[in-house]
Design a protein around this motif. Structure first.
Motif, PDB file in Angstrom:
ATOM      1  N   ASP A  48      15.526   5.102  -2.414  1.00  0.00           N
ATOM      2  CA  ASP A  48      16.708   4.893  -2.000  1.00  0.00           C
ATOM      3  C   ASP A  48      17.203   6.110  -0.923  1.00  0.00           C
ATOM      4  O   ASP A  48      18.165   5.710  -0.164  1.00  0.00           O
ATOM      5  CB  ASP A  48      17.701   5.198  -3.073  1.00  0.00           C
ATOM      6  N   ALA A  49      16.318   7.066  -0.607  1.00  0.00           N
ATOM      7  CA  ALA A  49      16.322   8.026   0.159  1.00  0.00           C
ATOM      8  C   ALA A  49      15.533   7.809   1.370  1.00  0.00           C
ATOM      9  O   ALA A  49      15.756   8.400   2.446  1.00  0.00           O
ATOM     10  CB  ALA A  49      16.040   9.492  -0.241  1.00  0.00           C
ATOM     11  N   GLY A  50      15.004   6.613   1.609  1.00  0.00           N
ATOM     12  CA  GLY A  50      14.178   5.775   2.591  1.00  0.00           C
ATOM     13  C   GLY A  50      12.894   6.143   2.794  1.00  0.00           C
ATOM     14  O   GLY A  50      12.206   5.759   3.563  1.00  0.00           O
ATOM     15  N   GLN A  51      12.213   6.839   1.455  1.00  0.00           N
ATOM     16  CA  GLN A  51      10.883   6.855   1.440  1.00  0.00           C
ATOM     17  C   GLN A  51      10.157   5.630   1.266  1.00  0.00           C
ATOM     18  O   GLN A  51      10.530   5.128   0.167  1.00  0.00           O
ATOM     19  CB  GLN A  51      10.395   8.087   0.617  1.00  0.00           C
ATOM     20  N   ARG A  52       9.121   5.256   1.858  1.00  0.00           N
ATOM     21  CA  ARG A  52       8.228   3.987   1.529  1.00  0.00           C
ATOM     22  C   ARG A  52       6.974   4.120   1.272  1.00  0.00           C
ATOM     23  O   ARG A  52       6.048   3.100   0.839  1.00  0.00           O
ATOM     24  CB  ARG A  52       8.488   3.203   2.748  1.00  0.00           C
ATOM     25  N   GLN A  53       6.235   5.347   1.586  1.00  0.00           N
ATOM     26  CA  GLN A  53       4.907   5.589   1.248  1.00  0.00           C
ATOM     27  C   GLN A  53       4.672   6.787   0.120  1.00  0.00           C
ATOM     28  O   GLN A  53       5.254   7.588   0.216  1.00  0.00           O
ATOM     29  CB  GLN A  53       4.142   6.123   2.691  1.00  0.00           C
ATOM     30  N   PHE A  54       3.867   5.909  -1.019  1.00  0.00           N
ATOM     31  CA  PHE A  54       3.695   7.105  -1.999  1.00  0.00           C
ATOM     32  C   PHE A  54       2.148   7.070  -2.528  1.00  0.00           C
ATOM     33  O   PHE A  54       1.572   5.997  -2.389  1.00  0.00           O
ATOM     34  CB  PHE A  54       4.409   6.255  -3.284  1.00  0.00           C
ATOM     35  N   GLY A  55       1.872   8.029  -2.720  1.00  0.00           N
ATOM     36  CA  GLY A  55       0.531   8.357  -3.317  1.00  0.00           C
ATOM     37  C   GLY A  55       0.226   8.547  -4.949  1.00  0.00           C
ATOM     38  O   GLY A  55       0.898   9.407  -5.374  1.00  0.00           O
ATOM     39  N   GLU A  56      -0.597   8.104  -5.296  1.00  0.00           N
ATOM     40  CA  GLU A  56      -1.004   7.953  -6.878  1.00  0.00           C
ATOM     41  C   GLU A  56      -2.538   8.790  -6.895  1.00  0.00           C
ATOM     42  O   GLU A  56      -3.363   8.178  -6.224  1.00  0.00           O
ATOM     43  CB  GLU A  56      -0.889   6.785  -7.681  1.00  0.00           C
ATOM     44  N   ASN A  57      -2.615   9.125  -7.962  1.00  0.00           N
ATOM     45  CA  ASN A  57      -4.104   9.857  -8.398  1.00  0.00           C
ATOM     46  C   ASN A  57      -4.800   9.208  -9.306  1.00  0.00           C
ATOM     47  O   ASN A  57      -5.869   9.460  -9.462  1.00  0.00           O
ATOM     48  CB  ASN A  57      -3.775  11.460  -8.498  1.00  0.00           C
ATOM     49  N   TYR A  58      -3.987   8.524 -10.219  1.00  0.00           N
ATOM     50  CA  TYR A  58      -4.736   8.099 -11.487  1.00  0.00           C
ATOM     51  C   TYR A  58      -4.546   6.482 -11.425  1.00  0.00           C
ATOM     52  O   TYR A  58      -3.500   6.148 -11.121  1.00  0.00           O
ATOM     53  CB  TYR A  58      -3.906   8.790 -12.828  1.00  0.00           C
ATOM     54  N   PRO A  74       9.133  -4.483  -2.871  1.00  0.00           N
ATOM     55  CA  PRO A  74       8.003  -5.146  -2.259  1.00  0.00           C
ATOM     56  C   PRO A  74       7.425  -4.403  -1.188  1.00  0.00           C
ATOM     57  O   PRO A  74       6.315  -4.577  -0.678  1.00  0.00           O
ATOM     58  CB  PRO A  74       8.210  -6.567  -1.901  1.00  0.00           C
ATOM     59  N   ASP A  75       8.087  -3.445  -0.313  1.00  0.00           N
ATOM     60  CA  ASP A  75       7.886  -2.772   0.822  1.00  0.00           C
ATOM     61  C   ASP A  75       7.405  -1.369   0.609  1.00  0.00           C
ATOM     62  O   ASP A  75       7.099  -0.821   1.685  1.00  0.00           O
ATOM     63  CB  ASP A  75       9.079  -3.064   1.698  1.00  0.00           C
ATOM     64  N   ILE A  76       7.210  -1.181  -0.646  1.00  0.00           N
ATOM     65  CA  ILE A  76       6.574   0.153  -0.823  1.00  0.00           C
ATOM     66  C   ILE A  76       4.954   0.019  -0.449  1.00  0.00           C
ATOM     67  O   ILE A  76       4.316  -0.990  -0.817  1.00  0.00           O
ATOM     68  CB  ILE A  76       6.413   0.534  -2.181  1.00  0.00           C
ATOM     69  N   GLU A  77       4.450   1.059  -0.073  1.00  0.00           N
ATOM     70  CA  GLU A  77       3.009   1.045   0.376  1.00  0.00           C
ATOM     71  C   GLU A  77       2.260   2.249  -0.268  1.00  0.00           C
ATOM     72  O   GLU A  77       2.788   3.345  -0.329  1.00  0.00           O
ATOM     73  CB  GLU A  77       2.968   1.621   2.087  1.00  0.00           C
TER      74      GLU A  77
END
Length: 228
Positions: A48-58, A74-77
């Motif tokens: 909601d704050a504009g972030q679209r790229q997320f990293g996961e380790n597990y 659907p536009d999350i990377e």
């Protein structure tokens, strides 16, 4: 009390300032929000704050979040940035958009073979053990060219660049040397492979040095989502 939106704004301002300090264009540097161990509500707040790229380790945790959010966001990377065992490559191949930690031909081949036909090729980075620490994953610098050649022949994955985690130290000279070494490797590869455009290095503590040495993607976790 600062919100996730506040902390994303602060992180972005840090990126912008670091870029300006070394005469780079701030928009050339992406912020990857590391959301491992954090609840879905936090990811939604960042979105909601504009972030679209997320990293996961597990693997399983990432799969659950991707599945839960796919319908409404659907536009999350999604970037996989943790160590990957060969028996879990299928989940990454099927669900993630990026994989940052390739260090073996076998993993590259499995990701290629398991990538669904209806999806775009999986974007991948080679992880380099730039600090040459036994405790860290990644290939030696001398092995990068060979692994890059293997990846370049696989149609369902696309080599986008290099990733590294430098020595955890307050010695900025050492960090500078390691980042500069990775940048040199990156520049060499970029001359051979036109798909390469990503140098994934730098976290909260060493972001400025990483950006000064050409990072195009910084990985920020606790400075956005709070301590785990």
């Amino acid at each position: 009390m600062t919100t996730i939106a506040d902390r994303i704004s602060i992180a972005q301002r840090r990126i912008n300032q670091a870029a300006q300090n070394c005469s780079r264009t701030p928009s050339d540097i992406s912020l990857l929000a590391v959301s491992k161990t954090k609840p879905i509500n936090d990811i939604v707040a960042a979105y909601d704050a504009g972030q679209r790229q997320f990293g996961e380790n597990y693997v399983q945790e990432g799969e659950a979040k991707i599945t839960a959010l796919a319908g409404d966001y659907p536009d999350i990377e999604w970037h996989f940035i943790g160590p990957l065992q060969s028996n879990k490559t299928k989940i990454v191949a099927e669900h993630f958009d990026w994989m940052h930690t390739i260090s073996r031909d076998k993993i590259a081949q499995r990701l290629n073979d398991q990538r669904p036909a209806h999806k775009k090729p999986l974007n991948v980075c080679i992880q380099v053990n730039i600090s040459q620490e036994d405790s860290k994953s990644g290939v030696d610098a001398a092995e990068v060219a060979s692994l890059a050649l293997t990846i370049s022949k696989l149609p369902n994955i696309t080599l986008r660049g290099l990733m590294a985690i430098p020595t955890a130290t307050d010695n900025t000279d050492l960090q500078q040397q390691e980042f500069a070494k990775l940048k040199t490797l990156y520049d060499q590869l970029k001359q051979q492979y036109p798909s390469i455009d990503t140098l994934s290095m730098g976290m909260s503590g060493d972001m400025d040095i990483a950006i000064a040495n050409g990072s195009t993607m910084v990985r920020i976790g606790s400075a956005i989502f709070g301590e785990r």
